[in-house]
Structure formats: structure tokens, C-alpha cells
Design a protein around this motif. Structure first.
Motif, PDB file in Angstrom:
ATOM      1  N   ARG A  32       0.848  -1.182   0.000  1.00  0.00           N
ATOM      2  CA  ARG A  32       0.000   0.000   0.000  1.00  0.00           C
ATOM      3  C   ARG A  32       0.890   1.241   0.000  1.00  0.00           C
ATOM      4  NH1 ARG A  32      -5.011  -1.099  -0.688  1.00  0.00           N
ATOM      5  NH2 ARG A  32      -5.828  -2.945   0.317  1.00  0.00           N
ATOM      6  N   CYS A  33       0.386   2.294  -0.557  1.00  0.00           N
ATOM      7  CA  CYS A  33       1.101   3.559  -0.588  1.00  0.00           C
ATOM      8  C   CYS A  33       1.102   4.175   0.817  1.00  0.00           C
ATOM      9  CB  CYS A  33       0.418   4.508  -1.570  1.00  0.00           C
ATOM     10  SG  CYS A  33       1.148   6.149  -1.645  1.00  0.00           S
ATOM     11  N   LYS A  34       2.276   4.544   1.300  1.00  0.00           N
ATOM     12  CA  LYS A  34       2.406   5.131   2.635  1.00  0.00           C
ATOM     13  C   LYS A  34       1.639   6.452   2.736  1.00  0.00           C
ATOM     14  CE  LYS A  34       5.912   6.680   5.912  1.00  0.00           C
ATOM     15  NZ  LYS A  34       7.364   6.829   6.133  1.00  0.00           N
ATOM     16  N   GLU A  35       1.701   7.264   1.705  1.00  0.00           N
ATOM     17  CA  GLU A  35       1.059   8.574   1.721  1.00  0.00           C
ATOM     18  C   GLU A  35      -0.463   8.483   1.549  1.00  0.00           C
ATOM     19  OE1 GLU A  35       5.206   8.847   1.123  1.00  0.00           O
ATOM     20  OE2 GLU A  35       3.757   7.785  -0.116  1.00  0.00           O
ATOM     21  N   SER A  40      -3.250   0.842  -3.793  1.00  0.00           N
ATOM     22  CA  SER A  40      -2.581  -0.442  -3.645  1.00  0.00           C
ATOM     23  C   SER A  40      -1.743  -0.710  -4.886  1.00  0.00           C
ATOM     24  CB  SER A  40      -3.626  -1.544  -3.474  1.00  0.00           C
ATOM     25  OG  SER A  40      -3.017  -2.798  -3.492  1.00  0.00           O
ATOM     26  N   LEU A  41      -0.565  -1.258  -4.695  1.00  0.00           N
ATOM     27  CA  LEU A  41       0.314  -1.554  -5.822  1.00  0.00           C
ATOM     28  C   LEU A  41      -0.250  -2.675  -6.688  1.00  0.00           C
ATOM     29  CD1 LEU A  41       2.916  -0.758  -7.183  1.00  0.00           C
ATOM     30  CD2 LEU A  41       4.140  -2.306  -5.663  1.00  0.00           C
TER      31      LEU A  41
END
Length: 103
Positions: A32-35, A40-41
Motif C-alpha cells: 500500500r502507498c504510505k502517503e 494499492s500496488l
């Protein structure tokens, strides 16, 4: 390279302790994107951490509880009561006898 061309990848780590301290049998992670966690990748990579000493059997299948108990206590009967219900490990595990030396 296109992520869709890659096959799914599962990394499973079985530990005799709770890596994250929440008393779960299973913790599943996907990228998952931290920001922005809503992004989701979706690269097919999944990391699963299993804990052989959990406190929440109601959150996972009885078969997983039985497997993890079996791993924790390989010299004992798998998870009291569960072996009779599912029978998945009961009777399937046989200790190897020592190999004889020839000559």
C-alpha cells in the motif's frame, strides 16, 4: 516490466512467537502507498506471517490452528480436539526411523 505479467508471489513466515504483539495467528500484508493507503500496488505480492502461539482461533480456520499447533508441538498429538474433527494431520505424520548404516 508490467506488474500484470508477473505471477502472484506469496511469502509465508512461520514464527514461534507473535511478531506484532496482537495475539493473532495470521497477519497478511499487501503493498500500500504510505502517503495514501487507499492506493494499492496490486503487484500480486502477499506477505503472510503466521504465529504458532496465538490467542484467537475464532479468526482463522480450524485447519490453520491445527497446522500451527502441530508445528509448535511436532512430538505431540495436534491441537487437542481439532485432530478428531478435521483429521488433516492426524495419522498423516509419521516420524522417520533412523537410517541403518550399511557394513
Amino acid at each position: 516490466m508490467d506488474f500484470n505479467a508477473l505471477g502472484d508471489t506469496y511469502i509465508i513466515i512461520i514464527a514461534p512467537f507473535d511478531l506484532f504483539g496482537e495475539g493473532r495467528y495470521q497477519y497478511t500484508f499487501e503493498m500500500r502507498c504510505k502517503e495514501n493507503p487507499e492506493i494499492s500496488l496490486e503487484d500480486g505480492a502477499v506477505r503472510i506471517f503466521l504465529n504458532t502461539r496465538s490467542q484467537n482461533p475464532q479468526d482463522v480456520s480450524p485447519e490453520l490452528v491445527e497446522l500451527l499447533s502441530f508445528i509448535e508441538h511436532t512430538n505431540q498429538t495436534p491441537a487437542d480436539g481439532t485432530a478428531q474433527r478435521s483429521g488433516n494431520f492426524s495419522g498423516r505424520y509419521h516420524r522417520s526411523s533412523p537410517v541403518k548404516k550399511s557394513g
